[in-house]
Each structure stands twice: as C-alpha cells, then as structure tokens.
Design a protein around this motif. Structure first.
Motif, short mmCIF file in Angstrom:
data_model
loop_
_atom_site.label_atom_id
_atom_site.label_comp_id
_atom_site.label_asym_id
_atom_site.label_seq_id
_atom_site.Cartn_x
_atom_site.Cartn_y
_atom_site.Cartn_z
N LEU A 143 2.00 -0.16 -4.89
CA LEU A 143 2.02 -1.69 -5.22
C LEU A 143 3.33 -2.39 -4.68
CD1 LEU A 143 -0.07 -2.08 -8.24
CD2 LEU A 143 -0.69 -2.56 -6.14
N ASP A 183 2.48 -7.64 -5.20
CA ASP A 183 1.47 -8.65 -5.36
C ASP A 183 1.26 -8.89 -6.88
OD1 ASP A 183 -0.99 -10.40 -4.53
OD2 ASP A 183 -1.94 -9.08 -5.66
N ALA A 186 -2.38 -7.97 -8.24
CA ALA A 186 -2.51 -6.55 -8.17
C ALA A 186 -1.97 -5.76 -9.34
CB ALA A 186 -2.36 -5.83 -6.55
N THR A 189 -3.65 -6.06 -12.51
CA THR A 189 -4.80 -5.56 -12.67
C THR A 189 -4.53 -4.34 -13.04
OG1 THR A 189 -5.96 -6.79 -10.83
CG2 THR A 189 -6.71 -4.56 -11.05
N LEU A 190 -3.46 -3.58 -12.44
CA LEU A 190 -3.09 -2.05 -12.60
C LEU A 190 -2.57 -1.99 -14.17
CD1 LEU A 190 -2.54 0.98 -11.96
CD2 LEU A 190 0.02 0.03 -11.32
#
Length: 286
Positions: A143, A183, A186, A189-190
């Motif tokens: 990421l 991002d 993203a 989300t992780l």
C-alpha cells in the motif's frame, strides 16, 4: 451540530501553535450521549478530541474518567489528547499527578510548570509486542509502494500495543521514508480489517537514540498524524522487547515534518512496566 462552546483547542508535543498535533478537549462532558460525543469530534475534525465524561470531585480533582473520539470513531487511547487534557487541567487546577480512567485502564500523568511552559508525562499501560502476519505485512508494504528490502534489518516489523495496537516498520533509507505515498481509503480498509484503532507507524533511525516517525491515520480529512503519543509508547515497548538489555533509556521521536507540523516526543523506556511519554501542549488561539 454546532461545536460546543466549551471545547478547548490545544496542540500537543510542540510549544508552537503551528506545530504539534491539535486536539479538542472538553473538560466536562457529563450528560452527553455517545452520538453527541461523536458528532462534536466529527465537527471539530481534529485527529482526536478528549472528553472528560466524569470530572474529578472537589476532594479529588485529579482523578478523571476520559474518552477519546476521532472524526470517525471512538479510540481506546490517545496520547496527544491526554497530554493536551493534562495541560488544560494544570492551567486550571495547578500541576500535579493526575489519573485518567480510560477504556484500556488507568493512565497516570504528571505535569510540571517550567519557564518554557507546562510539561506533561503520561505512563502507558503495560506494552505487549507480537509478530505481524506475513501476508498482512506484505499487503501493508504494497500500500505504500515498497517491499521488504526497504526494511532496516536491525528492526524486524512487529505489532506493538501500549493502549492501541500499532504496526511498527523501520525503513533503512531516508529517501524511501520521506517519499512513500499511500491511498488513504485503501489504508483505512486494511486498518479496519486488522482492528488497528491507532496509527500505522513507519520509523527511520537518525542516531542511536533518535528516530523520525510517520504515523498514517486516515480519518476524515486527515491522512497522517503530526504527533502520536500512543505510537511513541508502543515504539518504546517495541524497542525494549527487541533489546531488553538496552534499558533504561530515553529516545527522542521527531514527527510531523511531512505534514508541516513539526513535533517532538520524549520517550523513557524503563526495564519493566509502562512507557513514559513527555511533551508540552499550548492553546490554539486562531
């Protein structure tokens, strides 16, 4: 909703109102619902706002129950908002030793008034360090656009808890540390999938006892935290687990340069027990 007029605004881990990490502080949040606390924190928009939901009594003003909210959720513990609240209480009630009852347990804070301002030191709950799952680490590195070759081999990545769980990754190359991007959606989300309520901590070692930190924290309009007390405590726990013989020691963490709000966090690592994190806080007047 309109911002509660009694909300104070401080920046922690800097003596300059333009530096450090801003925090909202409400010294008397009795009677407010969870929804109201969240709405106030969202309205303010700082990384965290601290709410004293049960202020100390006249007989014991220094014992308070406190909760922390980011713009999107309640946070178990927040170091910079703890420092800010302790400084605000000291300005009102004089310096001393405070106890904050938090959702992760009691946290002790000591304040002193010096010529340069008020210094506050909180001592974290007992740290705990554990491995990062290889697949999760691979996803995290992906990421930010790097791979495992960027990791400083002296510092294996770990999960470290001292109130919040922080993945800690130390990068060997300064340019890689300075230039990586990510991002926010993203990353969030992780973090949510892994239950990381705090920040994702990337470090670069400057000398034996000095590190620079970037703490990723996508929440609302925020992407990186300028100063993260809970991550500093977790870093102290991580370093002690890595080399128990190298304690007691003090390290200095510089943070916030990448988001234009320079901060300094002093971290004292004892041979056992909680990690002590020291900094100042000043009001934001504009």
């Amino acid at each position: 909703m309109a911002i509660t007029p009694d909300i104070l605004r401080y920046t922690a881990f800097s003596s300059d109102p333009a530096g450090g990490n801003p925090a909202g502080v409400l010294l008397d949040a009795r009677g407010l619902s969870d929804a109201e606390l969240q709405a106030i924190a969202t309205d303010i928009g700082y990384a965290e706002t601290a709410f004293v939901t049960k202020p100390g009594s006249e007989e014991d003003k220094q014992h308070n129950v406190i909760r922390y909210f980011s713009p999107i959720a309640e946070i178990p513990f927040c170091g910079h908002a703890t420092i800010a609240t302790a400084v605000a209480l000291t300005e009102r009630d004089d310096a001393g030793t405070f106890t904050f009852e938090t959702s992760v347990g009691p946290v002790s804070i000591t304040t002193t008034t010096e010529a340069s301002g008020i210094l506050a030191t909180f001592t974290s709950v007992e740290p705990a360090v554990s491995p990062i799952d290889h697949a999760v680490l691979t996803a995290l590195l992906g990421l930010v656009g790097i791979d495992s070759s960027a990791i400083d081999t002296n510092f294996p990545p770990q999960l470290s808890y001292a109130g919040n769980t922080h993945p800690i990754v130390v990068l060997s190359d300064k340019s890689t540390f300075d230039q990586f991007t990510f991002d926010p959606a993203a990353m969030r989300t992780l973090m949510d999938a892994q239950g990381w309520a705090g920040t994702v901590t990337f470090l670069h070692q400057l000398d034996a006892n000095t590190f620079e930190a970037r703490n990723l924290f996508p929440a609302g309009n925020i992407t990186e935290d300028p100063a993260t007390g809970s991550a500093a405590a977790s870093t102290g726990g991580y370093l002690r687990a890595l080399d128990p013989a190298d304690t007691p020691r003090r390290i200095t963490i510089h943070q916030g340069r990448h988001v234009g709000r320079p901060s300094v966090l002093l971290v004292d690592i004892p041979t056992q027990g909680g990690i002590a994190v020291t900094g100042t806080a000043v009001p934001i007047t504009a």
